[in-house]
Scaffold this active site. Sequence first.
Site, short mmCIF file in Angstrom:
data_model
loop_
_atom_site.label_atom_id
_atom_site.label_comp_id
_atom_site.label_asym_id
_atom_site.label_seq_id
_atom_site.Cartn_x
_atom_site.Cartn_y
_atom_site.Cartn_z
CG LEU A 1 34.94 29.40 38.99
CD1 LEU A 1 36.16 30.30 38.83
CD2 LEU A 1 35.37 27.97 39.28
CG ASP A 2 31.41 27.68 45.22
OD1 ASP A 2 30.46 27.40 44.45
OD2 ASP A 2 31.90 26.87 46.03
CE LYS A 3 30.13 37.21 48.09
NZ LYS A 3 29.27 37.57 49.23
CG HIS B 1 29.08 24.53 47.75
ND1 HIS B 1 28.24 24.88 48.80
CD2 HIS B 1 29.27 25.68 47.05
CE1 HIS B 1 27.95 26.15 48.73
NE2 HIS B 1 28.56 26.66 47.68
CB THR C 1 35.98 29.61 43.91
OG1 THR C 1 35.48 28.80 44.97
CG2 THR C 1 37.02 28.82 43.13
#
Length: 325
Positions: free
Chosen positions: A148-150, A253, A152
Site C-alpha cells: 500500500l502507498d505510504k 499508484h 494509504t
Amino acid sequence: MAMRETKGAEERGQFVVAANEAGNTLAAVLRAHMPSLSWNRARELCATGRVLVGGHEERDAHIRVTAGMEIDCDANRRKRREGVLDPGDVLHLDADLIVINKRADTLTVPFDGERDTLVDQVRAYLMREQKHRTGTRVSAEVGVVQRLDKDTTGSIVFTRTLQAKRALDEQIRAHSAERRYLALVHGTCPSGTHRTFLVQDRGDGYRGSWGTRKHHVGDPPFDAKESVTHVRLVEALGTASLIECRLETGRQHQIRIHVSEAGHPLLGERVYDRRADPAHPRPLLHAAFLAFVHPRTRQVIRFEAPLPHDFQTKLEALRRAFQPA
C-alpha cells in the site's frame, strides 16, 4: 514562496508557499530556499523526518506543493522514534499469515534507506509475540505479497512461511484475491471500468496511462503494464464522491492515476493533481476490504478495516454540507 522565518543554520527554515511556487515538488522548494542543498540532501531531509508540511512529517520529496502550505525544515530535528505496531491494528494472526490495518504515514517496505516501515514493525511485533510465548527471541520471517502507498490506510496481508507466500503470490497473479478500496474524489465520479497500460514515465517524470499525451503514438511500449480498476459510485456528495474501487491488477499508484486521468482525483492528491487542497494532508484512499483463500485451510477468509478518523471526519463533513435537491 515567501520566507516567514529563517533560522541561523543553512538547513533550517520555515516557509509559506506562494502562488507562483504552486506545483513545484517539495525537494525543489527546499533547494530554492536552501541553495546549499543538493537534490540528494533535500530528499534525505524529507526521508528522515526533518521536514514538516502543515505541521505533519512529509517524507515524500516528490509531492507537489500548493499555495498556502507551511513548510518547516530543520536538519537537527530528532528522527521519529521507530514505530511500534499497535496490537489493535492486527486484524488476524495465525501460523501462516498476519493481516494488519495499516495506518497513514507508513511505508510498506523500505525505500531509499528509510527504516520504521510496516514490514519492520510487523517483524518486531512477531518477534515480541514469540518471546512472550516461548521465552526465546528469534528472527521472524515476513513475506510481502502486496503493498500500500505510504499514506494509504487499510487492510494488508503479510505471510509467515514460504509456502503461504507462494500461495498468496499465485492468488494475486491470478486476480482471485479480492481487494476493494474506498476513496473520496473530486466531483461526481461515475461508475465504470478503467483499463489502461501504465508506463513509468508518461512524459513529465510521473507514471501514467499510455495514450494520455500527444507523443503517445502507436502501441504501448513493451514495459507498459496492463492495469484494470473497477469503480462504483457509492455516494454523490455534491463537490465530491465516495467511490469503491475493485482491483484486478495492483500496479503502483493505479487507483490514484486512473481516477485522476478520469477527471476525479482523490481529495488530498498531491502528485497527479495540481489543484490539491492543503487542508487534506494525504490522499483519502483506504483499503477497506480484503478476501483470499487461506493457504493452509483452503477456506475463504475476509477482512474489513474501519475507516480512519480523518477519512470518516471528512466524509461526515461532506454529508452535512451536501443538500440534495
